[in-house]
Design an enzyme around this catalytic site. Structure first.
Site, PDB file in Angstrom:
ATOM      1  N   HIS A  61       0.825  -1.205   0.000  1.00 38.20           N
ATOM      2  CA  HIS A  61       0.000   0.000   0.000  1.00 38.20           C
ATOM      3  C   HIS A  61       0.862   1.260   0.000  1.00 38.20           C
ATOM      4  O   HIS A  61       2.053   1.200   0.261  1.00 38.20           O
ATOM      5  CB  HIS A  61      -0.997   0.009   1.167  1.00 38.20           C
ATOM      6  CG  HIS A  61      -0.383  -0.015   2.524  1.00 38.20           C
ATOM      7  ND1 HIS A  61       0.162  -1.145   3.077  1.00 38.20           N
ATOM      8  CD2 HIS A  61      -0.235   0.950   3.451  1.00 38.20           C
ATOM      9  CE1 HIS A  61       0.614  -0.874   4.286  1.00 38.20           C
ATOM     10  NE2 HIS A  61       0.395   0.394   4.533  1.00 38.20           N
ATOM     11  N   HIS A  63       1.087   5.288   1.399  1.00 35.27           N
ATOM     12  CA  HIS A  63       0.642   6.348   2.314  1.00 35.27           C
ATOM     13  C   HIS A  63       1.186   7.657   1.774  1.00 35.27           C
ATOM     14  O   HIS A  63       2.365   7.737   1.426  1.00 35.27           O
ATOM     15  CB  HIS A  63       1.228   6.156   3.715  1.00 35.27           C
ATOM     16  CG  HIS A  63       0.520   5.150   4.530  1.00 35.27           C
ATOM     17  ND1 HIS A  63      -0.579   5.450   5.295  1.00 35.27           N
ATOM     18  CD2 HIS A  63       0.760   3.838   4.702  1.00 35.27           C
ATOM     19  CE1 HIS A  63      -0.982   4.364   5.907  1.00 35.27           C
ATOM     20  NE2 HIS A  63      -0.191   3.372   5.562  1.00 35.27           N
ATOM     21  N   TYR A 125       2.923   8.667  12.044  1.00 35.56           N
ATOM     22  CA  TYR A 125       2.242   7.427  11.657  1.00 35.56           C
ATOM     23  C   TYR A 125       2.751   6.931  10.304  1.00 35.56           C
ATOM     24  O   TYR A 125       3.052   5.752  10.137  1.00 35.56           O
ATOM     25  CB  TYR A 125       0.729   7.659  11.605  1.00 35.56           C
ATOM     26  CG  TYR A 125      -0.052   6.496  11.052  1.00 35.56           C
ATOM     27  CD1 TYR A 125      -0.317   5.384  11.839  1.00 35.56           C
ATOM     28  CD2 TYR A 125      -0.506   6.501   9.743  1.00 35.56           C
ATOM     29  CE1 TYR A 125      -1.024   4.313  11.338  1.00 35.56           C
ATOM     30  CE2 TYR A 125      -1.221   5.437   9.233  1.00 35.56           C
ATOM     31  CZ  TYR A 125      -1.477   4.344  10.031  1.00 35.56           C
ATOM     32  OH  TYR A 125      -2.171   3.281   9.526  1.00 35.56           O
ATOM     33  N   GLN A 129       4.857   3.349   9.630  1.00 39.53           N
ATOM     34  CA  GLN A 129       3.877   2.387   9.144  1.00 39.53           C
ATOM     35  C   GLN A 129       4.491   1.034   8.823  1.00 39.53           C
ATOM     36  O   GLN A 129       3.945   0.003   9.174  1.00 39.53           O
ATOM     37  CB  GLN A 129       3.156   2.933   7.907  1.00 39.53           C
ATOM     38  CG  GLN A 129       2.081   2.029   7.357  1.00 39.53           C
ATOM     39  CD  GLN A 129       0.973   1.770   8.348  1.00 39.53           C
ATOM     40  OE1 GLN A 129       0.567   2.650   9.065  1.00 39.53           O
ATOM     41  NE2 GLN A 129       0.494   0.558   8.397  1.00 39.53           N
TER      42      GLN A 129
END
Length: 143
Positions: A61, A63, A125, A129
């Site tokens: 993924h 971010h 964050y 991650q």
């Protein structure tokens, strides 16, 4: 109110945390592709007068902490970045002449959240991650 950016008649501070995944959550975002995509994302964001403030490409993924001017919608910018990056991947990495005709590299949709006062928390964050994903994987193996 802090406004870092401006257009002709507008002062703005619109920042978003955006997350999306590759089709079927394939773990393809590593190695050569991972290094290449960061550069491509920044270039595409600049074409829409946006700025990626923080970003991290995990194995499955993406971010992104991005500042988007109010004249563009989040959907326009994310759609543009996902679409054009898929074409770049197909042509530059996989050597296809026509891109992903009839196929998709990225899954449909994305997660978006506005970032206000917790900018520092969101940046932290995103930075941590991958470590958190590895910690969760280790917990799964122990069970």
């Amino acid at each position: 109110m802090k406004c870092n950016s401006s257009l002709c008649h507008t002062k703005w501070d619109c920042k978003y945390h955006v997350v999306w995944i590759p089709k079927c959550r394939r773990k393809v975002l590593f190695g050569k592709l991972k290094n290449y995509l960061g550069e491509v994302f920044h270039k595409l964001a600049r074409q829409r007068e946006c700025m990626i403030l923080e970003g991290h490409l995990c194995n499955d993924h993406v971010h992104m902490y991005i500042a988007i001017p109010p004249k563009y919608s989040v959907a326009q910018v994310v759609g543009f970045i996902k679409g054009k990056s898929a074409i770049h991947i197909a042509r530059e990495i996989e050597g296809r002449a026509r891109g992903y005709a009839g196929q998709s590299f990225w899954a449909r949709g994305y997660f978006v959240s506005t970032v206000g006062r917790d900018e520092k928390v969101i940046r932290e964050y995103i930075r941590n991650q991958e470590k958190e994903d590895q910690r969760i994987e280790q917990l799964k193996f122990r069970l």
